[in-house]
Design an enzyme around this catalytic site. Sequence first.
Site, PDB file in Angstrom:
ATOM      1  N   GLY A  28      -8.285 -17.484 -23.026  1.00 47.91           N
ATOM      2  CA  GLY A  28      -7.395 -16.739 -23.909  1.00 47.91           C
ATOM      3  C   GLY A  28      -7.434 -15.239 -23.657  1.00 47.91           C
ATOM      4  O   GLY A  28      -8.234 -14.752 -22.843  1.00 47.91           O
ATOM      5  N   ASN A  29      -6.582 -14.515 -24.328  1.00 47.19           N
ATOM      6  CA  ASN A  29      -6.523 -13.054 -24.198  1.00 47.19           C
ATOM      7  C   ASN A  29      -5.722 -12.459 -25.343  1.00 47.19           C
ATOM      8  O   ASN A  29      -5.002 -13.176 -26.038  1.00 47.19           O
ATOM      9  CB  ASN A  29      -5.945 -12.640 -22.826  1.00 47.19           C
ATOM     10  CG  ASN A  29      -4.953 -13.638 -22.305  1.00 47.19           C
ATOM     11  OD1 ASN A  29      -3.859 -13.757 -22.830  1.00 47.19           O
ATOM     12  ND2 ASN A  29      -5.353 -14.410 -21.297  1.00 47.19           N
ATOM     13  N   SER A  45      -9.771  -8.971 -17.645  1.00 50.96           N
ATOM     14  CA  SER A  45      -9.805 -10.284 -17.002  1.00 50.96           C
ATOM     15  C   SER A  45     -11.248 -10.742 -16.787  1.00 50.96           C
ATOM     16  O   SER A  45     -12.089  -9.972 -16.322  1.00 50.96           O
ATOM     17  CB  SER A  45      -9.086 -10.166 -15.659  1.00 50.96           C
ATOM     18  OG  SER A  45      -9.147 -11.383 -14.975  1.00 50.96           O
ATOM     19  N   GLY A  46     -11.535 -11.992 -17.143  1.00 49.52           N
ATOM     20  CA  GLY A  46     -12.785 -12.646 -16.769  1.00 49.52           C
ATOM     21  C   GLY A  46     -14.067 -12.089 -17.364  1.00 49.52           C
ATOM     22  O   GLY A  46     -15.145 -12.344 -16.822  1.00 49.52           O
ATOM     23  N   SER A  74      -6.055  -8.620 -18.169  1.00 49.04           N
ATOM     24  CA  SER A  74      -5.986 -10.086 -18.231  1.00 49.04           C
ATOM     25  C   SER A  74      -4.919 -10.619 -17.285  1.00 49.04           C
ATOM     26  O   SER A  74      -3.849 -10.022 -17.135  1.00 49.04           O
ATOM     27  CB  SER A  74      -5.645 -10.488 -19.668  1.00 49.04           C
ATOM     28  OG  SER A  74      -5.138 -11.791 -19.681  1.00 49.04           O
ATOM     29  N   SER A  75      -5.210 -11.793 -16.697  1.00 47.26           N
ATOM     30  CA  SER A  75      -4.253 -12.386 -15.743  1.00 47.26           C
ATOM     31  C   SER A  75      -2.937 -12.764 -16.417  1.00 47.26           C
ATOM     32  O   SER A  75      -1.919 -12.932 -15.750  1.00 47.26           O
ATOM     33  CB  SER A  75      -4.876 -13.614 -15.081  1.00 47.26           C
ATOM     34  OG  SER A  75      -5.343 -14.504 -16.076  1.00 47.26           O
ATOM     35  N   GLU A  76      -2.955 -12.910 -17.748  1.00 47.24           N
ATOM     36  CA  GLU A  76      -1.706 -13.262 -18.439  1.00 47.24           C
ATOM     37  C   GLU A  76      -0.909 -12.026 -18.874  1.00 47.24           C
ATOM     38  O   GLU A  76      -0.038 -12.129 -19.732  1.00 47.24           O
ATOM     39  CB  GLU A  76      -1.993 -14.166 -19.644  1.00 47.24           C
ATOM     40  CG  GLU A  76      -2.541 -15.537 -19.294  1.00 47.24           C
ATOM     41  CD  GLU A  76      -1.597 -16.414 -18.466  1.00 47.24           C
ATOM     42  OE1 GLU A  76      -0.511 -15.946 -18.080  1.00 47.24           O
ATOM     43  OE2 GLU A  76      -1.976 -17.561 -18.200  1.00 47.24           O
ATOM     44  N   HIS A  95      -3.346 -15.151 -27.274  1.00 43.11           N
ATOM     45  CA  HIS A  95      -3.149 -16.367 -26.487  1.00 43.11           C
ATOM     46  C   HIS A  95      -4.471 -17.134 -26.462  1.00 43.11           C
ATOM     47  O   HIS A  95      -5.519 -16.544 -26.182  1.00 43.11           O
ATOM     48  CB  HIS A  95      -2.705 -15.997 -25.066  1.00 43.11           C
ATOM     49  CG  HIS A  95      -2.876 -17.110 -24.089  1.00 43.11           C
ATOM     50  ND1 HIS A  95      -2.334 -18.355 -24.284  1.00 43.11           N
ATOM     51  CD2 HIS A  95      -3.541 -17.176 -22.918  1.00 43.11           C
ATOM     52  CE1 HIS A  95      -2.669 -19.133 -23.272  1.00 43.11           C
ATOM     53  NE2 HIS A  95      -3.411 -18.446 -22.428  1.00 43.11           N
ATOM     54  N   HIS A  97      -6.539 -21.283 -25.922  1.00 44.54           N
ATOM     55  CA  HIS A  97      -6.502 -22.682 -25.499  1.00 44.54           C
ATOM     56  C   HIS A  97      -7.127 -23.510 -26.623  1.00 44.54           C
ATOM     57  O   HIS A  97      -7.956 -24.383 -26.375  1.00 44.54           O
ATOM     58  CB  HIS A  97      -7.288 -22.875 -24.198  1.00 44.54           C
ATOM     59  CG  HIS A  97      -6.812 -22.002 -23.082  1.00 44.54           C
ATOM     60  ND1 HIS A  97      -7.590 -21.660 -22.017  1.00 44.54           N
ATOM     61  CD2 HIS A  97      -5.613 -21.396 -22.873  1.00 44.54           C
ATOM     62  CE1 HIS A  97      -6.903 -20.868 -21.187  1.00 44.54           C
ATOM     63  NE2 HIS A  97      -5.706 -20.693 -21.700  1.00 44.54           N
ATOM     64  N   TYR A 116       4.413 -26.500 -45.150  1.00 44.39           N
ATOM     65  CA  TYR A 116       5.120 -25.222 -45.361  1.00 44.39           C
ATOM     66  C   TYR A 116       4.535 -24.080 -44.531  1.00 44.39           C
ATOM     67  O   TYR A 116       5.232 -23.124 -44.193  1.00 44.39           O
ATOM     68  CB  TYR A 116       5.177 -24.871 -46.857  1.00 44.39           C
ATOM     69  CG  TYR A 116       3.944 -24.215 -47.412  1.00 44.39           C
ATOM     70  CD1 TYR A 116       2.852 -24.966 -47.831  1.00 44.39           C
ATOM     71  CD2 TYR A 116       3.875 -22.822 -47.493  1.00 44.39           C
ATOM     72  CE1 TYR A 116       1.716 -24.350 -48.326  1.00 44.39           C
ATOM     73  CE2 TYR A 116       2.736 -22.202 -47.986  1.00 44.39           C
ATOM     74  CZ  TYR A 116       1.669 -22.961 -48.400  1.00 44.39           C
ATOM     75  OH  TYR A 116       0.548 -22.345 -48.878  1.00 44.39           O
ATOM     76  N   HIS A 157      -1.277 -26.184 -21.125  1.00 46.82           N
ATOM     77  CA  HIS A 157      -1.993 -24.917 -21.055  1.00 46.82           C
ATOM     78  C   HIS A 157      -2.640 -24.542 -22.406  1.00 46.82           C
ATOM     79  O   HIS A 157      -3.859 -24.552 -22.528  1.00 46.82           O
ATOM     80  CB  HIS A 157      -1.023 -23.830 -20.564  1.00 46.82           C
ATOM     81  CG  HIS A 157      -1.662 -22.501 -20.322  1.00 46.82           C
ATOM     82  ND1 HIS A 157      -1.186 -21.605 -19.395  1.00 46.82           N
ATOM     83  CD2 HIS A 157      -2.728 -21.910 -20.903  1.00 46.82           C
ATOM     84  CE1 HIS A 157      -1.954 -20.528 -19.398  1.00 46.82           C
ATOM     85  NE2 HIS A 157      -2.887 -20.680 -20.306  1.00 46.82           N
ATOM     86  N   TYR A 210       3.545 -11.796 -46.564  1.00 50.61           N
ATOM     87  CA  TYR A 210       2.449 -12.639 -47.030  1.00 50.61           C
ATOM     88  C   TYR A 210       1.110 -12.276 -46.391  1.00 50.61           C
ATOM     89  O   TYR A 210       0.069 -12.401 -47.007  1.00 50.61           O
ATOM     90  CB  TYR A 210       2.865 -14.077 -46.704  1.00 50.61           C
ATOM     91  CG  TYR A 210       1.926 -15.170 -47.104  1.00 50.61           C
ATOM     92  CD1 TYR A 210       1.834 -15.592 -48.428  1.00 50.61           C
ATOM     93  CD2 TYR A 210       1.167 -15.831 -46.138  1.00 50.61           C
ATOM     94  CE1 TYR A 210       0.993 -16.627 -48.777  1.00 50.61           C
ATOM     95  CE2 TYR A 210       0.327 -16.877 -46.487  1.00 50.61           C
ATOM     96  CZ  TYR A 210       0.252 -17.271 -47.809  1.00 50.61           C
ATOM     97  OH  TYR A 210      -0.574 -18.294 -48.130  1.00 50.61           O
TER      98      TYR A 210
HETATM   99 ZN   LIG Z   1      -4.376 -19.347 -20.856  1.00 51.17          ZN
END
Ligand SMILES: [Zn+2]
Length: 213
Positions: A28-29, A45-46, A74-76, A95, A97, A116, A157, A210
């Site tokens: 994730g990132n 990253s990493g 990050s790679s994303e 993001h 997993h 809801y 993913h 909210y």
């Molecule tokens: Zn990912």
Amino acid sequence: MLYPDERKLIVEYGKKLLSSGLTKGTGGNLSIFKRDDDVVLISPSGLEYTQTRPEDVVLTNLRGEVIEGTRKPSSEFPMHVVFYRERTDIDAIVHTHSPFCTTLSVLGRGMPAHHYLVALAGGDVRCSEYETFGTEELAQTAFDAMRERYAVILKNHGMMAGASSLNKAFYIAEEMELMAEVYWRACCIGEPMLLAEEEIRKVASGMKTYVRE
Ligand SMILES: [Zn+2]
């Protein structure tokens, strides 16, 4: 160092990704966009979340040029900036997993509005097409599947949530994981009863204030 408070938020919410069970290891990132200054603050990253310090957070502009930081973003990165470029209602991205959203993702399934709280995502959560991690193609399919929504399931993913603040994006990611777990449990027993589209729209508009920024 620019943006010390936002750097701390990236570190803090990275640790929360682990403690809340939304991710393991370096999965994730997260990022924050300072729209007025064209600055993206993104997790490196990493690097383990427990090892990440505020100075490890990478600052770039929307074109990916590093403004401050010695680490690799990050790679994303492409999947984060496509939203900052195209949507003015999204200034933070989470993001993950997380296991239940990822379970739906490997089935190629989105999540209907069975509760809801799914309205926190703006309505049913769609599943994107599959594309390789870190690519512009993944960024585009995530963007397309998240139109008019604040969360998306990424095929084979994981998931992604976006909002006007990191706190909101994290909250949506956390709630969507709970919603995916409930959906999965309900599907094990029978067929979940879904809420009408009109009701979800009504709840979604009531939810705008909210969650705190
Ligand atoms: Zn990912």
